[in-house]
Design a protein around this motif. Sequence first.
Motif, mmCIF file in Angstrom:
data_model
loop_
_atom_site.group_PDB
_atom_site.id
_atom_site.type_symbol
_atom_site.label_atom_id
_atom_site.label_comp_id
_atom_site.label_asym_id
_atom_site.label_seq_id
_atom_site.Cartn_x
_atom_site.Cartn_y
_atom_site.Cartn_z
ATOM 1 N N GLY A 103 0.831 -1.186 0.000
ATOM 2 C CA GLY A 103 0.000 0.000 0.000
ATOM 3 C C GLY A 103 0.867 1.236 0.000
ATOM 4 O O GLY A 103 1.984 1.218 0.512
ATOM 5 N N GLY A 104 0.347 2.289 -0.571
ATOM 6 C CA GLY A 104 1.053 3.563 -0.585
ATOM 7 C C GLY A 104 0.152 4.647 -0.007
ATOM 8 O O GLY A 104 -0.689 4.385 0.857
ATOM 9 N N THR A 105 0.296 5.856 -0.499
ATOM 10 C CA THR A 105 -0.509 6.981 -0.028
ATOM 11 C C THR A 105 -2.006 6.672 -0.120
ATOM 12 O O THR A 105 -2.487 6.207 -1.152
ATOM 13 N N GLY A 106 -2.717 6.918 0.969
ATOM 14 C CA GLY A 106 -4.169 6.776 0.947
ATOM 15 C C GLY A 106 -4.693 5.376 1.137
ATOM 16 O O GLY A 106 -5.907 5.152 1.082
ATOM 17 N N ILE A 107 -3.805 4.410 1.373
ATOM 18 C CA ILE A 107 -4.228 3.043 1.675
ATOM 19 C C ILE A 107 -4.017 2.817 3.170
ATOM 20 O O ILE A 107 -2.949 3.107 3.709
ATOM 21 N N GLY A 108 -5.028 2.301 3.840
ATOM 22 C CA GLY A 108 -4.955 2.136 5.285
ATOM 23 C C GLY A 108 -4.158 0.912 5.705
ATOM 24 O O GLY A 108 -3.909 -0.001 4.920
ATOM 25 N N ARG A 109 -3.789 0.918 6.981
ATOM 26 C CA ARG A 109 -3.186 -0.260 7.608
ATOM 27 C C ARG A 109 -4.127 -0.764 8.699
ATOM 28 O O ARG A 109 -4.824 0.010 9.352
ATOM 29 N N VAL A 110 -4.129 -2.060 8.902
ATOM 30 C CA VAL A 110 -4.992 -2.678 9.901
ATOM 31 C C VAL A 110 -4.311 -2.617 11.265
ATOM 32 O O VAL A 110 -3.160 -3.047 11.409
ATOM 33 N N THR A 111 -5.037 -2.100 12.261
ATOM 34 C CA THR A 111 -4.457 -1.957 13.612
ATOM 35 C C THR A 111 -5.234 -2.733 14.664
ATOM 36 O O THR A 111 -4.816 -2.772 15.819
ATOM 37 N N LYS A 112 -6.387 -3.320 14.294
ATOM 38 C CA LYS A 112 -7.189 -4.076 15.262
ATOM 39 C C LYS A 112 -7.467 -5.470 14.725
ATOM 40 O O LYS A 112 -7.615 -5.656 13.515
ATOM 41 N N PRO A 113 -7.571 -6.453 15.622
ATOM 42 C CA PRO A 113 -7.870 -7.825 15.168
ATOM 43 C C PRO A 113 -9.329 -7.973 14.758
ATOM 44 O O PRO A 113 -10.161 -7.111 15.041
ATOM 45 N N GLY A 114 -9.627 -9.080 14.090
ATOM 46 C CA GLY A 114 -11.008 -9.399 13.742
ATOM 47 C C GLY A 114 -11.362 -9.157 12.290
ATOM 48 O O GLY A 114 -12.458 -9.500 11.859
ATOM 49 N N LEU A 115 -10.449 -8.563 11.519
ATOM 50 C CA LEU A 115 -10.709 -8.302 10.105
ATOM 51 C C LEU A 115 -10.104 -9.409 9.244
ATOM 52 O O LEU A 115 -9.408 -10.290 9.729
ATOM 53 N N ALA A 116 -10.382 -9.340 7.940
ATOM 54 C CA ALA A 116 -9.889 -10.381 7.028
ATOM 55 C C ALA A 116 -8.383 -10.283 6.812
ATOM 56 O O ALA A 116 -7.766 -11.221 6.291
ATOM 57 N N VAL A 117 -7.801 -9.157 7.207
ATOM 58 C CA VAL A 117 -6.363 -8.922 7.033
ATOM 59 C C VAL A 117 -5.710 -8.831 8.410
ATOM 60 O O VAL A 117 -6.251 -8.181 9.312
ATOM 61 N N PRO A 118 -4.563 -9.474 8.621
ATOM 62 C CA PRO A 118 -3.912 -9.445 9.942
ATOM 63 C C PRO A 118 -3.479 -8.039 10.353
ATOM 64 O O PRO A 118 -3.232 -7.169 9.511
ATOM 65 N N VAL A 119 -3.381 -7.840 11.658
ATOM 66 C CA VAL A 119 -2.912 -6.568 12.207
ATOM 67 C C VAL A 119 -1.512 -6.263 11.667
ATOM 68 O O VAL A 119 -0.645 -7.131 11.604
ATOM 69 N N GLY A 120 -1.319 -5.008 11.269
ATOM 70 C CA GLY A 120 -0.026 -4.569 10.753
ATOM 71 C C GLY A 120 0.078 -4.595 9.247
ATOM 72 O O GLY A 120 0.989 -3.982 8.675
ATOM 73 N N GLU A 121 -0.850 -5.310 8.583
ATOM 74 C CA GLU A 121 -0.793 -5.423 7.121
ATOM 75 C C GLU A 121 -1.551 -4.270 6.463
ATOM 76 O O GLU A 121 -2.401 -3.626 7.068
ATOM 77 N N TRP A 122 -1.238 -4.062 5.193
ATOM 78 C CA TRP A 122 -2.006 -3.095 4.407
ATOM 79 C C TRP A 122 -3.436 -3.606 4.247
ATOM 80 O O TRP A 122 -3.668 -4.809 4.151
ATOM 81 N N ALA A 123 -4.401 -2.682 4.216
ATOM 82 C CA ALA A 123 -5.821 -3.057 4.133
ATOM 83 C C ALA A 123 -6.199 -3.403 2.691
ATOM 84 O O ALA A 123 -7.012 -2.727 2.049
ATOM 85 N N ILE A 124 -5.576 -4.458 2.208
ATOM 86 C CA ILE A 124 -5.875 -4.990 0.875
ATOM 87 C C ILE A 124 -6.456 -6.380 1.112
ATOM 88 O O ILE A 124 -5.730 -7.295 1.504
ATOM 89 N N ASN A 125 -7.751 -6.517 0.914
ATOM 90 C CA ASN A 125 -8.443 -7.743 1.313
ATOM 91 C C ASN A 125 -8.050 -8.957 0.468
ATOM 92 O O ASN A 125 -7.492 -8.814 -0.621
ATOM 93 N N PRO A 126 -8.345 -10.161 0.981
ATOM 94 C CA PRO A 126 -7.886 -11.391 0.310
ATOM 95 C C PRO A 126 -8.320 -11.550 -1.144
ATOM 96 O O PRO A 126 -7.495 -11.949 -1.977
ATOM 97 N N VAL A 127 -9.574 -11.258 -1.478
ATOM 98 C CA VAL A 127 -10.013 -11.454 -2.871
ATOM 99 C C VAL A 127 -9.303 -10.487 -3.822
ATOM 100 O O VAL A 127 -8.778 -10.912 -4.853
ATOM 101 N N PRO A 128 -9.254 -9.170 -3.530
ATOM 102 C CA PRO A 128 -8.467 -8.287 -4.395
ATOM 103 C C PRO A 128 -7.007 -8.696 -4.513
ATOM 104 O O PRO A 128 -6.413 -8.639 -5.587
ATOM 105 N N ARG A 129 -6.416 -9.129 -3.403
ATOM 106 C CA ARG A 129 -5.013 -9.577 -3.435
ATOM 107 C C ARG A 129 -4.861 -10.774 -4.372
ATOM 108 O O ARG A 129 -3.902 -10.854 -5.159
ATOM 109 N N SER A 130 -5.811 -11.691 -4.295
ATOM 110 C CA SER A 130 -5.786 -12.860 -5.176
ATOM 111 C C SER A 130 -5.955 -12.456 -6.639
ATOM 112 O O SER A 130 -5.273 -12.985 -7.526
#
Length: 356
Positions: free
Chosen positions: A98-125
Amino acid sequence: MSGKELRYGFTTGACAAAAVKAAAQMLRDQVMVREVELMLPCGIGAKFQVHGGVLRDNTASCYVVKDAGDDPDVTNGAEIHVTASVEFFSKNQIVIKGGTGIGRVTKPGLAVPVGEWAINPVPRSMILEVVKEVFAVRCIPATLTFTISIPNGEELAKKTLNERLGIVGGLSILGTTGVVKPISAKAWTDTVDASVDVALACGARTVVLATGRSSEIVAQKHLSLSEEAFVMMGDHFGYAMRSCATREVPEVVVAGQFAKLVKIACGHEQTHVTSSQMDLDALAWWLRESPATAHLEQMAREANTARHLLEASGYHQPLMELVCSRVLKVCAEVAPWVKTRVMLAGYHGELLYFTP
């Protein structure tokens, strides 16, 4: 209604994958790309116009403008930028960042692990698939890096629930089908699911389902709960209750103003329905059944709105208790075994009633 057929649009995930494909082709062929075609997860093909192409040494960049169709999406018109770079004779890998304007995950419970860029599994695939398609034959070991950015993503994210969900610094790259259905409730219900998941992952034992921001503020003022415990369900009462039941939430508080709670009391799982007079008629029948409220029956039949009735009654305590008890009954029917309380929020930021 004009009867006009509403246009479908594309998710941020589909737009990012399209921009990645274009940048990858530019990097491979060293020529500009104006359009790419993509097979979406839902099984349909789509064409995307490519803008702002730049080729420089071992990098290529471009962007796709998100078209959300006729859906009122805050990201409609956003530019999804991608910069592709290659480093030869290095580890053979594909890196998605992720670059400018892409979020990072800071809380558990989402489809993306904490610390990762907020790029969900299907788009990543999707992105991995198009990169492998473009670079199907690659004899020289190389690291391919794709950086996704949305220039005004951080500003747009302020109009979403990202920060509460623990996504900071920008938007998420989302989408499971690649397509945005116009005026769809799915984005909202997906957010409800994600919010409940985050609440539980952060240790919440009570989840507050609020019909709107005003009732949520009242609940936040009177309940000592973490920010993650508050879930904006909007009009999706039935869906939100079942989401909590499925996830075995220990306790739920349904918070709303009088008019919305009357709709829930009448059994409307989707409170956007327009049936005010029928709701008031039903309420009038309930009122006549108790000596404490029978004198309000005629007032209910003559009231313009539920709020009108509440105010005309002088905020009659038995009236408020009646509606909240009816809400509890509906909650028990929709989500049995979920312990539920009901909070009635006033129209001026006050707490009117809270079931024991």
